[in-house]
Design an enzyme around this catalytic site. Sequence first.
Site, PDB file in Angstrom:
ATOM      1  N   THR A   1      -5.222 -16.576   0.758  1.00 55.11           N
ATOM      2  CA  THR A   1      -4.203 -16.571   1.808  1.00 55.11           C
ATOM      3  C   THR A   1      -4.479 -15.428   2.780  1.00 55.11           C
ATOM      4  OG1 THR A   1      -2.581 -17.419   0.235  1.00 55.11           O
ATOM      5  CG2 THR A   1      -1.697 -16.406   2.210  1.00 55.11           C
TER       6      THR A   1
ATOM      7  N   ASP B   1     -14.278  -8.814  -5.229  1.00 50.23           N
ATOM      8  CA  ASP B   1     -13.802 -10.049  -4.603  1.00 50.23           C
ATOM      9  C   ASP B   1     -14.811 -10.444  -3.522  1.00 50.23           C
ATOM     10  OD1 ASP B   1     -13.380  -8.295  -2.525  1.00 50.23           O
ATOM     11  OD2 ASP B   1     -11.347  -9.009  -2.069  1.00 50.23           O
TER      12      ASP B   1
ATOM     13  N   TYR C   1      -2.122 -23.932  -3.397  1.00 49.01           N
ATOM     14  CA  TYR C   1      -2.604 -23.473  -4.715  1.00 49.01           C
ATOM     15  C   TYR C   1      -1.405 -23.134  -5.605  1.00 49.01           C
ATOM     16  CZ  TYR C   1      -7.023 -22.952  -2.252  1.00 49.01           C
ATOM     17  OH  TYR C   1      -8.148 -23.178  -1.499  1.00 49.01           O
TER      18      TYR C   1
ATOM     19  N   LEU D   1       2.388 -22.219   0.765  1.00 46.66           N
ATOM     20  CA  LEU D   1       1.259 -21.307   0.488  1.00 46.66           C
ATOM     21  C   LEU D   1       0.072 -22.027  -0.156  1.00 46.66           C
ATOM     22  CD1 LEU D   1       2.200 -17.811  -0.993  1.00 46.66           C
ATOM     23  CD2 LEU D   1       0.820 -18.343   0.985  1.00 46.66           C
TER      24      LEU D   1
ATOM     25  N   ARG E   1       0.831  -1.217   0.000  1.00 50.17           N
ATOM     26  CA  ARG E   1       0.000   0.000   0.000  1.00 50.17           C
ATOM     27  C   ARG E   1       0.860   1.259   0.000  1.00 50.17           C
ATOM     28  NH1 ARG E   1      -4.636  -2.038   3.920  1.00 50.17           N
ATOM     29  NH2 ARG E   1      -5.844  -3.154   2.365  1.00 50.17           N
TER      30      ARG E   1
ATOM     31  N   GLU F   1      -1.360  -9.251  -4.916  1.00 47.80           N
ATOM     32  CA  GLU F   1      -2.701  -9.752  -5.230  1.00 47.80           C
ATOM     33  C   GLU F   1      -2.690 -11.260  -5.469  1.00 47.80           C
ATOM     34  OE1 GLU F   1      -5.405  -8.289  -4.824  1.00 47.80           O
ATOM     35  OE2 GLU F   1      -4.715  -6.231  -4.611  1.00 47.80           O
TER      36      GLU F   1
ATOM     37  N   CYS G   1     -21.860  -4.404  13.818  1.00 48.19           N
ATOM     38  CA  CYS G   1     -22.777  -3.445  13.205  1.00 48.19           C
ATOM     39  C   CYS G   1     -23.066  -2.258  14.119  1.00 48.19           C
ATOM     40  CB  CYS G   1     -24.081  -4.135  12.821  1.00 48.19           C
ATOM     41  SG  CYS G   1     -23.815  -5.508  11.697  1.00 48.19           S
TER      42      CYS G   1
ATOM     43  N   TYR H   1     -10.518  -9.819 -11.559  1.00 44.72           N
ATOM     44  CA  TYR H   1     -10.254  -9.191 -10.256  1.00 44.72           C
ATOM     45  C   TYR H   1      -8.828  -8.614 -10.205  1.00 44.72           C
ATOM     46  CZ  TYR H   1      -8.518  -8.819  -5.601  1.00 44.72           C
ATOM     47  OH  TYR H   1      -7.874  -8.333  -4.505  1.00 44.72           O
TER      48      TYR H   1
HETATM   49  S1  SF4 Z   1     -24.117  -2.528   9.387  1.00 46.50           S
HETATM   50 FE1  SF4 Z   1     -23.181  -4.523   9.658  1.00 46.50          FE
HETATM   51  S2  SF4 Z   1     -23.823  -5.690   7.876  1.00 46.50           S
HETATM   52 FE2  SF4 Z   1     -24.217  -3.555   7.427  1.00 46.50          FE
HETATM   53  S3  SF4 Z   1     -22.407  -2.858   6.319  1.00 46.50           S
HETATM   54 FE3  SF4 Z   1     -22.087  -2.415   8.496  1.00 46.50          FE
HETATM   55  S4  SF4 Z   1     -21.004  -4.201   9.296  1.00 46.50           S
HETATM   56 FE4  SF4 Z   1     -21.875  -4.790   7.324  1.00 46.50          FE
END
Ligand code: SF4
Length: 352
Positions: free
Chosen positions: A43, A138, A82, A80, A25, A37, A199, A120
Amino acid sequence: MADIEEIKGTLHSWYIQNKRHLPWRETTDPYFIWLSEVILQQTRIDQGLSYFNRFIDAYPNVKLLADASEDDVLKLWQGLGYYSRARNLHHAAKTIAHEFEGIFPSDYKCIIKLKGVGEYTAAAITSISFNLPYAVVDGNVYRFISRLFGIDIPIDSTNGKKLFKELASEMLDKKDPGLHNQAMMEFGALQCTPQKPNCQECVFNETCMALKENKIDKLPVKQGKIKIKHRYFNYIILTGKNHTYLQKRTKNDIWRNLFEFPVVETEQKTEIDQVLKEIDRFTEVTNNTELEVSTWQKQVLSHQHIHYRFIQLKQTEEKPGTENLIRVDKKDIFKFAVPKPVEQKLTQLGWV
Ligand code: SF4
């Protein structure tokens, strides 16, 4: 549906604050991006990081990778899994060296023609290294998009693939596609995780449809289950005082071009007598041959489960069979690239 521009802004701010600092990065060099990539497909980052550093140390540029022997590349890749990724990487490096004079191509159409490079990887390289507007899709991106918009069309169906690709392209920040793509993937990897995403502390918890409809555990939807094939490998270890024998897997099969002990593959876990009947192609077994048989173990691959055991033969006299084997001094065995079961056995025997 939430406003796309708002989503992008929120996502980019989240990324800048939360991204992991990783060597690939810190650069836009397409060789480094490509290498990272390919290594990171299937992995984990912590494991992939040491391999990335190892490859960069051994082959700091694509020409040096192209000049290496395939055996050396596979040896560096050992562990690794594959292995077709390593063979393809080497093949593509040769293409770049010979057809593009060692300069990594910047055109999507040229990049996607390189061996082992799919949509990808081509999108990741072109967006991160050349600032071109190709969206990556991905597993992390599928999961994030399906939950954010509450989409339950299977991600592995033709319609699903098309829809998710369209949505990812629509969301793409054309001014900074590299940053945007990395933010999408990082968000899925760190925040919108497969199991128990946090969440409560998510920047999208007011707009996320999966959270609103209590469908987080159900998304993304996948239709197909992979059919697993079971295979049974009886590895034969022929030991002399200071040497043993290996063979190279040359067929178009798992672990192609890696080395292993001679193997008798059976349809199931057969009795040892059945296996001994087939050993004569490697050596002649007499009544005086001492046998040491291990228990069965299992190596789980994506589409195959390899059940394996080792049958060690200690012989006072060597009687070669019909098949060509490679005689290897035990002290040199560390030079050969071997699959995981063989690597573990060599460690257990104290030969590496
Ligand atoms: S609220 Fe939960 S399910 Fe919705 S994008 Fe955020 S982490 Fe993902």
